[in-house]
Design a protein around this motif. Structure first.
Motif, short mmCIF file in Angstrom:
data_model
loop_
_atom_site.label_atom_id
_atom_site.label_comp_id
_atom_site.label_asym_id
_atom_site.label_seq_id
_atom_site.Cartn_x
_atom_site.Cartn_y
_atom_site.Cartn_z
N THR A 150 0.84 5.67 -0.20
CA THR A 150 -0.02 6.84 -0.07
C THR A 150 0.17 7.82 -1.23
O THR A 150 -0.55 8.81 -1.31
N LEU A 202 -1.33 -1.20 -4.26
CA LEU A 202 -2.46 -0.29 -4.19
C LEU A 202 -2.01 1.10 -3.77
O LEU A 202 -1.10 1.23 -2.94
N VAL A 209 -3.49 4.24 -1.81
CA VAL A 209 -4.60 4.53 -0.90
C VAL A 209 -4.54 5.97 -0.43
O VAL A 209 -3.48 6.61 -0.49
N TYR A 269 0.85 -1.18 0.00
CA TYR A 269 0.00 0.00 0.00
C TYR A 269 0.89 1.24 0.00
O TYR A 269 1.82 1.33 0.81
#
Length: 147
Positions: free
Chosen positions: A92, A118, A120, A90
């Motif tokens: 940012t 991902l 996020v 993940y």
């Protein structure tokens, strides 16, 4: 009534009220679980096991600390990095992909796990820039190397 037989081992149990004092939480969790030959490792960030952030503002340094944590947790579960079969990373910010993936790639050279990445909006704390969790499968008959 007999006690239930646990089919798994919990590694580094903790409560979120201790690890997230700035948030009103009270959840019993652990850093990793070994179920048979499978090890599930909780998302790791750039924070060491004492709660100190490593790499404020530096996604590569946070990834390095997260990988150190993964290595230690897998060892405590009787496994190692070579047993990782799945990673979920993940970020940012999509600009963090290259420094984070380069760092993770150094630690997983020759392992060939499947990987999901991902981007996020945020992670559990605002200073966390990346998080990675893994699943590992220990081969039958594997014995950890002696230290």
């Amino acid at each position: 009534m007999s006690q239930p037989t646990h089919t798994h081992t919990r590694i580094r149990m903790f409560n979120t009220k201790d690890t997230y004092p700035n948030q009103s939480l009270d959840n019993d969790l652990c850093q990793a679980v070994r179920a048979g030959n499978t090890v599930y490792v909780r998302g790791q960030v750039g924070t060491d096991f004492e709660g100190n952030l490593v790499g404020l503002g530096d996604p590569r340094a946070q990834a390095e600390q997260a990988m150190k944590n993964l290595q230690q947790l897998l060892k405590e579960a009787g496994s190692d990095l070579s047993h990782i079969v799945k990673t979920t990373t993940y970020l940012t910010d999509p600009r963090f992909r290259e420094p984070v993936y380069r760092e993770v790639g150094k630690w997983l050279k020759g392992v060939f796990p499947i990987s999901t990445g991902l981007v996020v909006a945020a992670l559990g704390q605002p200073e966390w820039l990346m998080e990675i969790d893994v699943i590992a499968v220990i081969p039958d008959g594997w014995v950890p190397p002696q230290a």
